[in-house]
Scaffold this active site. Structure first.
Site, PDB file in Angstrom:
ATOM      1  N   SER A 103      -3.748  -3.252  -0.137  1.00 32.10           N
ATOM      2  CA  SER A 103      -2.605  -4.013   0.366  1.00 32.10           C
ATOM      3  C   SER A 103      -3.077  -5.387   0.791  1.00 32.10           C
ATOM      4  CB  SER A 103      -1.968  -3.283   1.552  1.00 32.10           C
ATOM      5  OG  SER A 103      -0.874  -4.009   2.065  1.00 32.10           O
ATOM      6  N   ALA A 104      -2.352  -6.435   0.396  1.00 35.73           N
ATOM      7  CA  ALA A 104      -2.799  -7.810   0.640  1.00 35.73           C
ATOM      8  C   ALA A 104      -2.794  -8.195   2.110  1.00 35.73           C
ATOM      9  CB  ALA A 104      -1.922  -8.780  -0.148  1.00 35.73           C
ATOM     10  N   HIS A 105      -1.782  -7.761   2.868  1.00 36.74           N
ATOM     11  CA  HIS A 105      -1.630  -8.299   4.217  1.00 36.74           C
ATOM     12  C   HIS A 105      -2.636  -7.754   5.218  1.00 36.74           C
ATOM     13  CE1 HIS A 105       0.609  -5.026   6.488  1.00 36.74           C
ATOM     14  NE2 HIS A 105       0.715  -4.582   5.259  1.00 36.74           N
TER      15      HIS A 105
ATOM     16  N   CYS B 131       3.377   1.908  11.025  1.00 35.72           N
ATOM     17  CA  CYS B 131       4.522   2.502  10.330  1.00 35.72           C
ATOM     18  C   CYS B 131       5.184   3.594  11.159  1.00 35.72           C
ATOM     19  CB  CYS B 131       4.071   3.091   8.993  1.00 35.72           C
ATOM     20  SG  CYS B 131       3.042   1.985   8.022  1.00 35.72           S
TER      21      CYS B 131
ATOM     22  N   GLN C 187      -7.532   0.132   4.292  1.00 29.06           N
ATOM     23  CA  GLN C 187      -8.295  -0.315   5.464  1.00 29.06           C
ATOM     24  C   GLN C 187      -9.783  -0.492   5.161  1.00 29.06           C
ATOM     25  OE1 GLN C 187      -7.018  -1.285   8.253  1.00 29.06           O
ATOM     26  NE2 GLN C 187      -4.955  -0.418   8.247  1.00 29.06           N
TER      27      GLN C 187
ATOM     28  N   GLY D  51       0.794  -1.216   0.000  1.00 28.12           N
ATOM     29  CA  GLY D  51       0.000   0.000   0.000  1.00 28.12           C
ATOM     30  C   GLY D  51       0.828   1.269   0.000  1.00 28.12           C
ATOM     31  N   THR D  52       1.956   1.257   0.692  1.00 29.70           N
ATOM     32  CA  THR D  52       2.799   2.457   0.751  1.00 29.70           C
ATOM     33  C   THR D  52       3.319   2.830  -0.623  1.00 29.70           C
ATOM     34  OG1 THR D  52       3.460   2.067   3.050  1.00 29.70           O
ATOM     35  CG2 THR D  52       4.926   3.420   1.705  1.00 29.70           C
TER      36      THR D  52
END
Length: 368
Positions: free
Chosen positions: A189-191, A315, A170, A70-71
């Site tokens: 983002s997958a995780h 983060c 999210q 995602g970042t």
């Protein structure tokens, strides 16, 4: 008892996802850009995964660009969609949006309400008199869980001739097809979904110009060079498909846990705790609570009791700074250092929730 309440930071890899990934790490290990049979098999798996993800999102497969997470997707959107124009973002965005934004020659931030919501009126006011080519407002805040009125905000941006990008990392509780229907670009983002770490995506609507991110390869339509993470991409497709099919169950399960958790905390601490963003619509799995006697000591004490949670975005967990999200919501710097984020998952049990709530209340009573 060990209790994990930091699903907003990352979620455990699901067994179904791992099962899908393992063949990519063993027999189907080829480089998807190779022309031989090994490469063709890997390329097929990537194509199949891209198609599955496109179906979940309600978009075209060739509008999806795979990233390392995602970042990276957020950074690429801010820098790659602006095309040297002005960029306007909300003050409650993830640092992956605000940091690259701050380095652009023309950037601006609109205001948020005390509930953490960006109103269409506030966005229109911020856009007035400015030459803005891109507006960035996340769908669900990663600290408070506040859900933004994305359709109305996107309409306000489009009315001023600007593109609209939304960080949807999210947004597991949201209808992703409804979001892509009104946005020009979005990140995932997958995780956060029970998928692997190290893989995400940037979706960009066909016809919207996107500048290259990484030179030196023809991957991702020559916009992001580098060998694709085949296993990660396959795992993300499976995780996203599962999240879509289980969305309603996820919402109902986590909402019951969150509401009971918050009710116990408020009752036990009698005015010494405040639920942040409670006035707004919130994601059911997130609870950000500011404690009158909170601080880093509380996170450490909870960790020693076996309870994993965070002071905000993972983060930024090692930086002892006040939450920029809380500051944007009108909190003082001192208040913005006393918040704790608890986030629940499908695997969280009622017993774990009760143990965590009782432990939080016990620790804070001892601090009086």
């Amino acid at each position: 008892m060990n209790v994990y309440l930091d699903y907003a930071a990352t979620s455990p890899l699901r067994a179904e996802v791992l099962e899908r990934m393992l063949p990519c790490l063993k027999e189907n290990f080829g480089n998807p850009d190779s022309l031989h049979a090994y490469g063709r098999r890997a390329a097929f798996l990537v194509t199949e995964a891209r198609d599955r993800i496109a179906e979940v999102l309600g978009v075209r497969p060739n509008e999806i660009y795979f990233t390392s997470g995602g970042t990276e997707a957020d950074n690429w959107a801010v820098c790659g969609l602006s095309q040297d124009g002005g960029v306007l973002a909300s003050p409650v965005e993830h640092a992956a949006v605000l940091t690259p934004l701050s380095r652009l020659p023309r950037c601006a931030v609109c205001r948020a309400g005390e509930d953490g919501v960006i109103s269409p009126a506030a966005l229109a006011e911020a856009l007035s008199g400015r030459e803005i080519s891109l507006v960035a407002v996340m769908a669900v805040n990663n600290e408070t869980g506040v859900i933004q009125p994305v359709p109305e905000l996107a309409a306000a941006a489009h009315e001023q001739g600007a593109l609209f990008f939304s960080d949807c990392v999210q947004a597991r509780c949201c209808d992703l097809k409804a979001l892509t229907a009104v946005c020009d670009a979005a990140s995932l983002s997958a995780h956060k979904l029970g998928g692997p770490k190290g893989v995400g995506l940037l979706w960009v609507r066909k016809g919207v110009r996107l500048s290259p991110l990484i030179a030196g390869g023809e991957q991702e339509r020559a916009l992001r060079g580098g060998t694709l993470n085949v296993a990660g991409i396959v795992g993300m497709a499976e995780a996203l498909s599962l999240a879509r099919s289980e969305r309603e169950a996820f919402i109902s399960h986590t909402r019951v846990l969150r509401d009971a958790f918050e009710a116990h905390i408020l009752s036990a601490l009698n005015g010494e705790a405040r639920i942040d963003g409670v006035e707004a619509e919130r994601a059911p799995n997130l609870s950000h609570i500011t404690f009158a006697r909170g601080g880093e000591w509380l996170l450490s004490a909870l960790d020693l009791r076996g309870i994993a949670c965070s002071g905000g975005a993972a983060c930024s967990a090692h930086a002892a700074r006040p939450s920029h999200v809380m500051l944007a919501m009108g909190r003082t710097e001192e208040e913005a250092k006393r918040g704790v984020r608890f986030s629940f998952g499908q695997e969280t049990t009622a017993e774990e929730m009760r143990f965590a709530a009782e432990t939080v209340a016990e620790l804070l009573r001892e601090r009086r």
